[in-house]
Design a protein around this motif. Sequence first.
Motif, short mmCIF file in Angstrom:
data_model
loop_
_atom_site.label_atom_id
_atom_site.label_comp_id
_atom_site.label_asym_id
_atom_site.label_seq_id
_atom_site.Cartn_x
_atom_site.Cartn_y
_atom_site.Cartn_z
N MET A 1 0.84 -1.18 0.00
CA MET A 1 0.00 0.00 0.00
C MET A 1 0.87 1.23 0.00
O MET A 1 1.99 1.21 0.48
N GLN A 2 0.35 2.35 -0.49
CA GLN A 2 1.14 3.57 -0.52
C GLN A 2 1.06 4.26 0.83
O GLN A 2 0.09 4.18 1.55
N SER A 3 2.13 4.99 1.16
CA SER A 3 2.13 5.75 2.41
C SER A 3 2.82 7.07 2.17
O SER A 3 3.65 7.20 1.28
N GLU A 4 2.50 8.04 3.02
CA GLU A 4 2.99 9.39 2.79
C GLU A 4 4.40 9.56 3.30
O GLU A 4 4.87 8.78 4.11
N ILE A 5 5.06 10.61 2.80
CA ILE A 5 6.35 11.01 3.35
C ILE A 5 6.09 11.69 4.67
O ILE A 5 5.25 12.56 4.78
N VAL A 6 6.82 11.28 5.71
CA VAL A 6 6.62 11.84 7.04
C VAL A 6 7.82 12.66 7.43
O VAL A 6 8.84 12.11 7.83
N PRO A 7 7.80 14.01 7.28
CA PRO A 7 8.95 14.80 7.70
C PRO A 7 9.02 14.86 9.21
O PRO A 7 8.01 14.88 9.89
N ARG A 8 10.24 14.87 9.74
CA ARG A 8 10.43 14.94 11.19
C ARG A 8 10.91 16.31 11.58
O ARG A 8 11.27 17.13 10.77
N GLY A 9 11.01 16.52 12.87
CA GLY A 9 11.32 17.85 13.42
C GLY A 9 12.69 18.33 13.10
O GLY A 9 13.55 17.60 12.66
N ASP A 10 12.94 19.62 13.33
CA ASP A 10 14.23 20.24 13.05
C ASP A 10 15.31 19.58 13.87
O ASP A 10 15.13 19.26 15.03
N GLY A 11 16.46 19.45 13.31
CA GLY A 11 17.60 18.89 14.01
C GLY A 11 18.56 19.97 14.40
O GLY A 11 18.78 20.92 13.70
N SER A 12 19.16 19.83 15.55
CA SER A 12 20.22 20.74 15.98
C SER A 12 21.42 20.44 15.19
O SER A 12 22.43 21.04 15.20
N GLU A 345 14.17 8.53 -1.44
CA GLU A 345 12.88 8.96 -2.00
C GLU A 345 12.55 8.18 -3.28
O GLU A 345 11.43 7.67 -3.44
N THR A 346 13.52 8.09 -4.18
CA THR A 346 13.25 7.40 -5.45
C THR A 346 13.12 5.89 -5.26
O THR A 346 12.36 5.24 -5.98
N PHE A 347 13.85 5.33 -4.29
CA PHE A 347 13.72 3.90 -4.02
C PHE A 347 12.34 3.58 -3.45
O PHE A 347 11.71 2.59 -3.83
N ALA A 348 11.87 4.43 -2.52
CA ALA A 348 10.53 4.22 -1.95
C ALA A 348 9.47 4.27 -3.05
O ALA A 348 8.53 3.46 -3.06
N GLU A 349 9.62 5.21 -3.97
CA GLU A 349 8.66 5.33 -5.06
C GLU A 349 8.70 4.09 -5.97
O GLU A 349 7.65 3.57 -6.38
N ALA A 350 9.91 3.61 -6.27
CA ALA A 350 10.05 2.42 -7.11
C ALA A 350 9.43 1.20 -6.42
O ALA A 350 8.80 0.36 -7.09
N LEU A 351 9.62 1.09 -5.12
CA LEU A 351 9.04 -0.03 -4.38
C LEU A 351 7.53 0.01 -4.42
O LEU A 351 6.87 -1.01 -4.67
N ARG A 352 6.95 1.18 -4.21
CA ARG A 352 5.49 1.29 -4.23
C ARG A 352 4.94 0.99 -5.62
O ARG A 352 3.89 0.35 -5.75
N ASN A 353 5.64 1.43 -6.65
CA ASN A 353 5.20 1.13 -8.02
C ASN A 353 5.26 -0.36 -8.32
O ASN A 353 4.51 -0.86 -9.18
N ALA A 354 6.14 -1.08 -7.60
CA ALA A 354 6.26 -2.53 -7.79
C ALA A 354 5.31 -3.29 -6.88
O ALA A 354 5.33 -4.53 -6.85
N GLY A 355 4.48 -2.57 -6.12
CA GLY A 355 3.50 -3.22 -5.26
C GLY A 355 4.01 -3.55 -3.87
O GLY A 355 3.35 -4.29 -3.13
N VAL A 356 5.16 -3.01 -3.48
CA VAL A 356 5.73 -3.26 -2.15
C VAL A 356 5.22 -2.20 -1.18
O VAL A 356 5.14 -1.02 -1.52
N GLU A 357 4.90 -2.63 0.02
CA GLU A 357 4.51 -1.68 1.06
C GLU A 357 5.76 -0.92 1.52
O GLU A 357 6.66 -1.51 2.12
N ALA A 358 5.83 0.35 1.23
CA ALA A 358 7.04 1.14 1.52
C ALA A 358 6.66 2.48 2.13
O ALA A 358 5.68 3.11 1.71
#
Length: 427
Positions: A1-12, A345-358
């Motif tokens: 299934m597709q899932s969103e990009i989850v940005p995390r908080g600012d880093g010091s 980012e591009t690997f996650a997209e390729a995985l989702r396009n191949a039907g992998v939960e990423a």
Amino acid sequence: MQSEIVPRGDGSSGEGSSASPGSPEETPFLRRVPSESRRRRVVSEPTLSSLSSPFAFESNSRRRSFRRDVGHAAAETFLLTRLTLILLRYLGVGYRWITRFLALACYAILLMPGFIQVGYHYFCSSQVRRSVVYGEQPRNRLDLYLPTNTDQLKPVVAFVTGGAWIIGYKAWGALLGKQLAERGIIVACIDYRNFPQGTISDMVNDASQGISFVCSKAADYGGDPNRIYLVGQSAGAHIAACTLLDQALKESGEGENATWSVSQIKVYFGISGGYNLLKLVDHFHSRGLYRSIFLSVMEGEESLRRYSPEVVVQDPYVRHAASLLPPIILFHGTSDYSIPCDASETFAEALRNAGVEAKLVLYKGKTHTDLFIQDPLRGGKDELLEDIISVIHAGDTVALAEDAVARPTRRLVPEFMIQLARKISPF
């Protein structure tokens, strides 16, 4: 299934060897393990003389263990020195490598207070089992980090460390192993042959054999064989992803015998990895990992496609193999200059396009070493650590309750030293 990009908080902010008498081709690996176990049991059984002196056996055992550790350290130091000289013949000694070496030395000195504390735990803690043999090739060893609480079967993490395919070592996972073990998770840090001791196919074979050992022996160390997770960091993330895909291809119909199954891995976590070598070869060259040596590591330019997981999953002929993959979660810092975050980012997209939960999790402002070194050393709440644990403990009400009251990790290095090390880091 597709899932969103989850940005995390600012880093010091070991040298590859061909088949010979006694090699894995002649004697099956799984047949040798029991004999190793028997040897360990014989050593650990008390003699009649030791029963008459309660402390004699313990003292003798410690002396034998110390001698083994010293002998093993001496052998690895000799091997490392020899391989370093071979590597220098490939690299040459130019201005860029000298400046990077000096920056690395300063970086290590600034973070040394933390490294010393982690090293003390690594060598002295009874919860760490160092250099457990998982195969017959050089560097076929792994370190185990065991929780103190053994009241029930624990989840297990098989961890493949980074190191630019050249300086990887199982002890690089000591900090992560310690922190996860403190939260009730068994960690196995898998060592593997680096270049020039081995090339990418050797690294993938070693990682596969290490994962096989973890899957088959998890219960012997109090692990739950139904809760095994695979984690890779940097070059280790690439090697682990290649290993996972290679195993899926074997299971999808290539007919090769397998000693472990992709289905035994619940989730794969990739930390700051690079998954398309065709895109990264020029980037690595600009940062000092020259094209000539990188192609030597990867067994030539014609092999770059084969060892690029992002490219492999896009091949329609491997779609069935891709469907066997477990859920994949990729972590990356947006300020990573060693391996840019668009690699994940591009690997996650390729995985989702191949039907992998990423799923992709980005940490704003984090560098290549922030996620794995600086953040854990500064103590407090570690975002990456908490994100990994939340997935591993999902559905375990007891573990989740313990996580809710877990004490923050303590600081190991003063903040000003961490900030200075971050500025001069060569990574």
